[in-house]
Design an enzyme around this catalytic site. Sequence first.
Site, PDB file in Angstrom:
ATOM      1  N   ASP A  11       0.583  25.905 -24.632  1.00 55.31           N
ATOM      2  CA  ASP A  11      -0.576  25.496 -23.853  1.00 55.31           C
ATOM      3  C   ASP A  11      -0.405  23.998 -23.547  1.00 55.31           C
ATOM      4  OD1 ASP A  11      -3.357  25.474 -22.903  1.00 55.31           O
ATOM      5  OD2 ASP A  11      -3.746  24.335 -24.728  1.00 55.31           O
ATOM      6  N   THR A  15      -3.325  20.664 -26.212  1.00 57.35           N
ATOM      7  CA  THR A  15      -2.258  21.009 -27.152  1.00 57.35           C
ATOM      8  C   THR A  15      -1.124  19.978 -27.069  1.00 57.35           C
ATOM      9  OG1 THR A  15      -2.806  23.350 -26.988  1.00 57.35           O
ATOM     10  CG2 THR A  15      -0.600  22.809 -27.819  1.00 57.35           C
ATOM     11  N   ARG A  42     -14.678  18.649 -19.845  1.00 55.84           N
ATOM     12  CA  ARG A  42     -13.733  19.634 -20.378  1.00 55.84           C
ATOM     13  C   ARG A  42     -14.434  20.978 -20.649  1.00 55.84           C
ATOM     14  NH1 ARG A  42      -8.824  21.987 -20.927  1.00 55.84           N
ATOM     15  NH2 ARG A  42      -8.386  22.653 -23.042  1.00 55.84           N
ATOM     16  N   SER A 119       0.116  27.450 -18.768  1.00 56.00           N
ATOM     17  CA  SER A 119      -1.142  26.709 -18.639  1.00 56.00           C
ATOM     18  C   SER A 119      -1.961  27.139 -17.431  1.00 56.00           C
ATOM     19  CB  SER A 119      -0.822  25.216 -18.531  1.00 56.00           C
ATOM     20  OG  SER A 119      -1.960  24.460 -18.201  1.00 56.00           O
ATOM     21  N   ASN A 120      -3.256  26.877 -17.554  1.00 55.38           N
ATOM     22  CA  ASN A 120      -4.201  27.067 -16.456  1.00 55.38           C
ATOM     23  C   ASN A 120      -3.958  26.105 -15.294  1.00 55.38           C
ATOM     24  OD1 ASN A 120      -5.711  29.086 -17.674  1.00 55.38           O
ATOM     25  ND2 ASN A 120      -7.344  27.736 -18.387  1.00 55.38           N
ATOM     26  N   LYS A 152      -6.509  32.242 -18.218  1.00 54.96           N
ATOM     27  CA  LYS A 152      -6.573  32.598 -19.630  1.00 54.96           C
ATOM     28  C   LYS A 152      -8.042  32.801 -19.992  1.00 54.96           C
ATOM     29  CE  LYS A 152      -2.891  29.404 -21.082  1.00 54.96           C
ATOM     30  NZ  LYS A 152      -2.692  28.166 -21.865  1.00 54.96           N
ATOM     31  N   SER A 176      -1.079  26.928 -29.300  1.00 46.90           N
ATOM     32  CA  SER A 176      -2.242  26.336 -28.645  1.00 46.90           C
ATOM     33  C   SER A 176      -3.216  25.750 -29.651  1.00 46.90           C
ATOM     34  CB  SER A 176      -2.970  27.388 -27.794  1.00 46.90           C
ATOM     35  OG  SER A 176      -4.059  26.798 -27.107  1.00 46.90           O
ATOM     36  N   ASN A 178      -6.327  25.563 -28.546  1.00 46.78           N
ATOM     37  CA  ASN A 178      -7.571  26.166 -28.065  1.00 46.78           C
ATOM     38  C   ASN A 178      -7.742  27.560 -28.658  1.00 46.78           C
ATOM     39  OD1 ASN A 178      -8.467  24.136 -25.997  1.00 46.78           O
ATOM     40  ND2 ASN A 178      -6.415  24.574 -25.198  1.00 46.78           N
ATOM     41  N   PHE A 180      -9.705  29.955 -28.057  1.00 49.43           N
ATOM     42  CA  PHE A 180      -9.878  31.050 -27.079  1.00 49.43           C
ATOM     43  C   PHE A 180      -8.525  31.530 -26.558  1.00 49.43           C
ATOM     44  CE2 PHE A 180      -9.490  27.780 -23.806  1.00 49.43           C
ATOM     45  CZ  PHE A 180      -8.866  28.465 -22.774  1.00 49.43           C
ATOM     46  N   ASP A 181      -7.587  30.613 -26.464  1.00 48.29           N
ATOM     47  CA  ASP A 181      -6.238  30.894 -25.968  1.00 48.29           C
ATOM     48  C   ASP A 181      -5.442  31.653 -27.042  1.00 48.29           C
ATOM     49  OD1 ASP A 181      -4.023  30.694 -24.255  1.00 48.29           O
ATOM     50  OD2 ASP A 181      -3.664  28.565 -24.707  1.00 48.29           O
TER      51      ASP A 181
END
Length: 226
Positions: A11, A15, A42, A119-120, A152, A176, A178, A180-181
């Site tokens: 990520d 990250t 964010r 990545s997003n 994601k 990651s 995150n 959620f990721d």
Amino acid sequence: VAAIAETLAFDLYGTLVDPIRIWQQLERHVGDAAVQVSELWRQKQLEYTFRLTAMEQYQPFDQVTRKALEYALATFEHELAEEQDRVILAEYDHLEPFPDVHPGLDQLRDAGCHMVVLSNGTPGMLSGAVRSAAIGSYFHHLISVDEVQTYKPAPRVYRYAAARLSQPIEKVRLISSNPFDVIGAAAAGMQVAWINRSGSVFDTLGTTPPLTARTLTELVDRLLEA
Ligand code: LAC
């Protein structure tokens, strides 16, 4: 150095590079509210991606990032001139890497890991960010969700990344910070590792991954033990 035969998908935001420290660039525009604005920015940015995915819609991450910034500024009653807005958004392509990133990636590369970014961010944002952080040489590919036009943690993103890597999904490990990721990648069948620099509580939606490290250098030790 002992070998770690792993394919690692990193990520980016939170990250490898720090999206909150941009408060230092916001401070001259919004003063004392800078940290709160950057945190809300964010939070709203991610919320918008989740909502777009739930709506089965897609808007590129640079647009989502701009809209989230406008929301965060308006919440603290700041409105920036278009030029100031543009300057801050340009700073988003120059986020600083966390201090453990270069030493950690050095060790992982020396141990033989095959590394990519997943990545997003849009392709343009990814190449800008890795160039600015001087980490481009570690990665074989910069994989953007833009290639599948969904965010994601949609399973399509993780399956697509495994396909791009020509690997079965269970052979790829997402790295990651995150939760959620991490939870999304695990749900899609990837291996995972959680980088928890701040000593946070993991999201109770999933179970804390067996592989957790405070830094990328600590991750190297964990992977050698695994
Ligand atoms: C990314 C966001 C999730 O880089 O941090 O994909």
